[in-house]
Design an enzyme around this catalytic site. Structure first.
Site, PDB file in Angstrom:
ATOM      1  N   PHE A  12       0.866  -1.181   0.000  1.00 59.30           N
ATOM      2  CA  PHE A  12       0.000   0.000   0.000  1.00 59.30           C
ATOM      3  C   PHE A  12       0.901   1.229   0.000  1.00 59.30           C
ATOM      4  CE2 PHE A  12      -2.521   3.452   1.615  1.00 59.30           C
ATOM      5  CZ  PHE A  12      -3.751   3.271   0.992  1.00 59.30           C
ATOM      6  N   ASP A  38       9.621   2.740   1.207  1.00 62.53           N
ATOM      7  CA  ASP A  38       8.445   3.460   1.699  1.00 62.53           C
ATOM      8  C   ASP A  38       8.384   3.262   3.205  1.00 62.53           C
ATOM      9  OD1 ASP A  38       5.949   4.265   2.544  1.00 62.53           O
ATOM     10  OD2 ASP A  38       4.878   3.455   0.821  1.00 62.53           O
ATOM     11  N   LYS A  40       3.437  10.708   7.696  1.00 55.37           N
ATOM     12  CA  LYS A  40       2.672  10.347   8.891  1.00 55.37           C
ATOM     13  C   LYS A  40       3.196  11.057  10.139  1.00 55.37           C
ATOM     14  CE  LYS A  40       0.571   6.020   7.310  1.00 55.37           C
ATOM     15  NZ  LYS A  40      -0.808   6.496   7.251  1.00 55.37           N
TER      16      LYS A  40
END
Length: 469
Positions: A159, A245, A274
């Site tokens: 994802f 990532d 984040k």
């Protein structure tokens, strides 16, 4: 002289009025003006409560009930809710211009310098954006520009975001198919399969291989250190950019500043977001080496090929500076490593006791519990197989619903594997709060014996809710 006519202000809802809305009024606004089906989905298991205060790992509803947040903003709250260091940082820049493109923001330069000190290897140049998906977009563009190649390889179950480029490398067809055709020349291979990677890169025509050191939405799947080392070697051998990532795994989440450090490898491009903004500001970046940056953007003509209006704004980068300082001051990577080891050990004890816990896995304070769906039974027969489908699709949500509604603990299932619930609390979580979670899980599992009782009860609730719509 022309007379000015003041128009009446529309009947806006003020901030104060918005905070005071009832639960049903809030639902109605979301149903009418945002996304009615998300309102339905959140309401099925009572996931649409209104919270009015937050501090650390705790949030409170309007009735004064305290909840423990073990979801942690999907990894965006490593410092917890409303850490005071962020308030101080934002207050210190409130009179500075926040957006002024005809200048070089000194705070952005300082944050980039600070990042270069804490990231592994020769990672040096930073591009600031607003979200993880934006960081991935920039990383993919950088890899293509630096190598002159077009092809991208990614992993099944991954994802990386839902903007067009990031979605193109996200490894679940459910999210990609409605938006086809996407970015071309993207290939998916099995996660943590070194042989598949070697085969995919064999023709020396791949611009980048992108992967998560821990697949978050894939169900908290940890890539072995040996695999990451192999990735580094294979990418180097074939001139392919290795994009890590670390949007969810970065900033101490796995017990190191960055998860790739467990394997002692450095990617060519690092994506972060984040918790970078401390949970109060949207902040993201992709980083690379001086050599790669200059290959892609090393001239005046190329310097403005990739830009972002809000990227590197004063308040966001001030939050980023405070995050790095607070991580050092509170030694959050060490806290994550020690607390994660404690929590994993206790969860593994529960797994030995309750066989419907299929697997416990994770690293640091990024942990997943995977459950085995219950066997078919009479209720499944009576519902024509619908209950079995509910169990297969929502078993993680059912456990999360029990934790929320009966124990006031917030969790969620992973998007690409709904049979997994994620435990991702702030790194500042206390051992007492961890023990409260463990006691709640013990009660949920013991009360529901064979686990099917809860699934059938929750399944009937879900079916009933869906049939009414």
């Amino acid at each position: 002289m022309e007379k000015k006519i003041k128009t009446a202000m529309p009947d806006f809802i003020s901030i104060e009025e918005a905070v005071a809305l009832s639960r049903e009024q809030n639902r109605d606004n979301h149903r009418r003006f945002i996304n009615p089906e998300i309102v339905n989905l959140m309401g099925i298991l009572n996931f649409d409560k209104c919270f009015v205060r937050a501090k650390g790992t705790s949030v409170w509803d309007a009735d004064g009930n305290e909840y423990l947040d073990f979801l942690g903003g999907y990894g965006a709250l490593n410092l917890g809710h409303n850490h005071p260091a962020l308030d101080v940082a934002l207050a210190s820049v409130q009179e500075l211009p926040n957006l002024l493109q005809a200048s070089l923001n000194p705070l952005a330069g300082a944050l980039a310098s600070n990042l270069a000190l804490v990231t592994p290897g020769e990672l040096k140049y930073s591009f600031f954006g607003n979200s993880g998906a934006e960081a991935v977009e920039g990383a993919l563009k950088l890899a293509r520009a630096a190598t002159g190649r077009k092809k991208i390889v990614s992993c099944e179950g991954s994802f990386h975001g839902k903007s067009l480029g990031a979605l193109s490398v996200t490894g679940r067809a459910k999210y990609r198919t409605p938006f086809a055709p996407l970015v071309p020349e993207v290939e998916f291979i099995a996660f943590a399969d070194a042989a598949a990677l070697e085969q995919a890169l064999a023709k020396d025509d791949v611009a980048a291989f992108i992967m998560e050191p821990v697949q978050g939405e894939g169900g908290i799947i940890v890539a072995p250190d040996e695999y990451l080392q192999k990735v580094r070697a294979v990418c180097s051998a074939h001139g392919t950019m290795f994009i890590a990532d670390e949007i969810q795994t970065g900033f101490g989440r796995t017990g190191k500043w960055f998860a790739c450090e467990h394997a002692e490898v450095t990617p060519d491009i690092l994506c972060i977001s984040k918790s970078f903004g401390g949970g109060v500001m949207p902040l993201a970046a992709y980083m690379t080496t001086e050599k790669i940056w200059k290959q892609a953007y090393g001239s005046v003509e190329k310097a403005m090929l990739h830009t972002s209006t809000f990227g590197g704004n004063t308040r966001a980068v001030a939050a980023g500076i405070a995050v790095l300082e607070t991580m050092y001051e509170e030694d959050l990577p060490r806290q994550a490593a020690e607390k994660g080891e404690y929590l994993l050990g206790k969860l593994q004890q529960l797994q030995e006791k309750y066989p419907f816990i299929k697997e416990v896995r994770g690293r640091g304070l990024l942990i997943g519990l995977e459950f085995t769906p219950p066997k078919k039974g009479l209720m499944n027969l009576l519902t024509g197989g619908a209950l079995e489908k509910m169990a297969n699709e929502y078993v993680g949500a059912m456990v999360a619903g029990e934790l929320l509604n009966k124990h006031r603990i917030i969790t969620a299932y992973t998007l690409n594997n709904p049979n997994v619930i994620r435990l991702e609390p702030p790194l500042t979580v206390s051992y007492e709060q961890i023990d409260r979670l463990l006691a709640a899980l013990e009660e949920v599992f013991a009360k529901n014996k064979g686990f099917g009782d809860m699934v059938f009860a929750s399944g009937k609730t879900i079916l009933g809710s869906l049939l009414k719509k």
